[in-house]
Design a protein around this motif. Structure first.
Motif, short mmCIF file in Angstrom:
data_model
loop_
_atom_site.label_atom_id
_atom_site.label_comp_id
_atom_site.label_asym_id
_atom_site.label_seq_id
_atom_site.Cartn_x
_atom_site.Cartn_y
_atom_site.Cartn_z
N ASN A 101 16.36 39.50 34.91
CA ASN A 101 17.69 39.84 35.40
C ASN A 101 17.98 39.19 36.75
N ASN A 102 17.01 39.25 37.66
CA ASN A 102 17.15 38.68 39.00
C ASN A 102 16.39 37.36 39.06
N PRO A 103 17.10 36.24 39.25
CA PRO A 103 16.43 34.93 39.27
C PRO A 103 15.28 34.85 40.26
N ARG A 104 15.34 35.64 41.33
CA ARG A 104 14.26 35.61 42.32
C ARG A 104 12.94 36.13 41.76
N ASN A 105 13.01 36.83 40.65
CA ASN A 105 11.80 37.39 40.05
C ASN A 105 11.20 36.50 38.96
N THR A 106 11.80 35.35 38.72
CA THR A 106 11.37 34.50 37.61
C THR A 106 9.89 34.15 37.70
N TRP A 107 9.39 33.90 38.91
CA TRP A 107 8.00 33.47 39.08
C TRP A 107 7.01 34.53 38.59
N LEU A 108 7.43 35.77 38.52
CA LEU A 108 6.55 36.84 38.07
C LEU A 108 6.39 36.87 36.55
N PHE A 109 7.36 36.31 35.84
CA PHE A 109 7.37 36.40 34.38
C PHE A 109 6.56 35.25 33.80
N GLN A 111 2.44 34.12 31.89
CA GLN A 111 1.45 34.59 30.93
C GLN A 111 0.43 35.54 31.53
N SER A 112 0.16 35.40 32.81
CA SER A 112 -0.79 36.31 33.43
C SER A 112 -0.25 37.74 33.48
N MET A 113 1.09 37.88 33.42
CA MET A 113 1.71 39.20 33.37
C MET A 113 1.99 39.64 31.94
N GLY A 114 1.56 38.83 30.98
CA GLY A 114 1.72 39.19 29.58
C GLY A 114 2.97 38.64 28.93
N VAL A 115 3.73 37.81 29.65
CA VAL A 115 5.00 37.29 29.13
C VAL A 115 4.76 35.94 28.45
N ASP A 116 5.07 35.86 27.17
CA ASP A 116 4.98 34.59 26.46
C ASP A 116 6.26 33.77 26.62
N VAL A 117 7.41 34.44 26.59
CA VAL A 117 8.70 33.78 26.75
C VAL A 117 9.55 34.59 27.71
N ALA A 118 10.01 33.97 28.80
CA ALA A 118 10.91 34.61 29.75
C ALA A 118 12.33 34.08 29.51
N VAL A 119 13.28 34.97 29.33
CA VAL A 119 14.67 34.59 29.08
C VAL A 119 15.45 34.79 30.37
N ASN A 120 15.84 33.69 30.98
CA ASN A 120 16.50 33.72 32.29
C ASN A 120 17.90 33.11 32.16
N GLN A 121 18.92 33.96 32.14
CA GLN A 121 20.29 33.51 31.96
C GLN A 121 20.74 32.60 33.11
N ALA A 122 20.36 32.94 34.33
CA ALA A 122 20.79 32.15 35.48
C ALA A 122 20.24 30.73 35.40
N ASP A 123 19.00 30.59 34.92
CA ASP A 123 18.40 29.26 34.80
C ASP A 123 19.15 28.42 33.78
N LEU A 124 19.55 29.04 32.69
CA LEU A 124 20.31 28.33 31.68
C LEU A 124 21.61 27.79 32.25
N VAL A 125 22.32 28.64 32.99
CA VAL A 125 23.60 28.24 33.57
C VAL A 125 23.41 27.11 34.56
N SER A 126 22.39 27.21 35.41
CA SER A 126 22.18 26.18 36.43
C SER A 126 21.87 24.83 35.82
N ARG A 127 21.14 24.82 34.73
CA ARG A 127 20.83 23.56 34.07
C ARG A 127 22.10 22.90 33.55
N ILE A 128 23.00 23.70 33.03
CA ILE A 128 24.26 23.16 32.52
C ILE A 128 25.05 22.53 33.65
N VAL A 129 25.14 23.22 34.77
CA VAL A 129 25.91 22.73 35.91
C VAL A 129 25.29 21.45 36.45
#
Length: 220
Positions: A101-109, A111-129
């Motif tokens: 939800n908060n782009p500042r937390n992306t680094w936490l998501f 595999q060491s925290m158990g996340v295989d896929v992190a879905v980051n809406q802000a990252d998607l938008v920034s790539r488009i821009v």
């Protein structure tokens, strides 16, 4: 295949519908009254588990022992991370997907925290821009669900049915979610009171039928 979804809001309920359509056995965990009341109209009661997704007892009531995938899409990053860690390391879930939800937390998501896929809406938008994609036409950004659904971007044309209308007043096609809106250099979080304007660009999750309906709605 067994899937457990933590978070029964708009995103969680939409993902649940897609998985059910593809033959998954789905359980939805939610502890908020309003979302629970809403999704009771869309899903059998046996699929709904009242409780907090970070509570092992709740996860076990939802059937995590036999689950193949866990999807944590609550509005709280802390909850999504805790769910991911428990699912991966306590129950050995092979596929864990978590919403950021908060782009500042992306680094936490990771595999060491158990996340295989992190879905980051802000990252998607920034790539488009940053890629300077043409915002005036429909483009498919990502196909999902074996190509049955897509994340698309579509420009709103002057004189279209959607121009100068609030989102709550639009007749959106079924199985469609408006993700976010780009207006010049601004990224706008969407809610029902946001008014769409000509030359805005909308990112949406929809199916093939929904693309045709959105095209008719957003084009002159």
């Amino acid at each position: 295949m067994k899937a457990i979804i933590i978070g029964g809001g708009q995103v969680g309920s939409y993902v649940a519908k897609l998985l059910i359509q593809n033959g998954y056995d789905v359980s939805i965990i939610e502890n908020r009254e309003k979302p629970l009341e809403k999704i009771k109209n869309d899903f059998p009661e046996k699929m709904l588990v009242r409780g907090t997704g970070s509570d092992p007892d709740t996860l076990e009531r939802a059937g995590i022992v036999s689950a193949d995938v866990v999807v944590a899409v609550t509005g709280e990053d802390q909850v999504n991370l805790v769910v991911a860690t428990i699912a991966k390391y306590e129950y050995g879930i092979k596929r864990v997907i978590a919403r950021v939800n908060n782009p500042r937390n992306t680094w936490l998501f990771n595999q060491s925290m158990g996340v295989d896929v992190a879905v980051n809406q802000a990252d998607l938008v920034s790539r488009i821009v940053m890629d300077e994609i043409d915002m005036k036409s429909l483009s498919t950004l990502l196909k999902i669900n074996k190509g049955k659904n897509s994340i698309i971007q579509m420009g709103i044309q002057e004189g279209s049915a959607a121009a100068n209308k609030q989102i709550k007043d639009l007749q959106l096609p079924d199985e469609t979610i408006l993700i976010t809106l780009i207006r010049e250099d601004d990224v706008i979080v969407l809610n029902g009171s946001v008014e769409l304007k000509a030359n805005d660009t909308v990112l949406a999750l929809t199916n093939e039928k929904g693309q045709f309906a959105l095209n008719a709605l957003f084009s002159k």
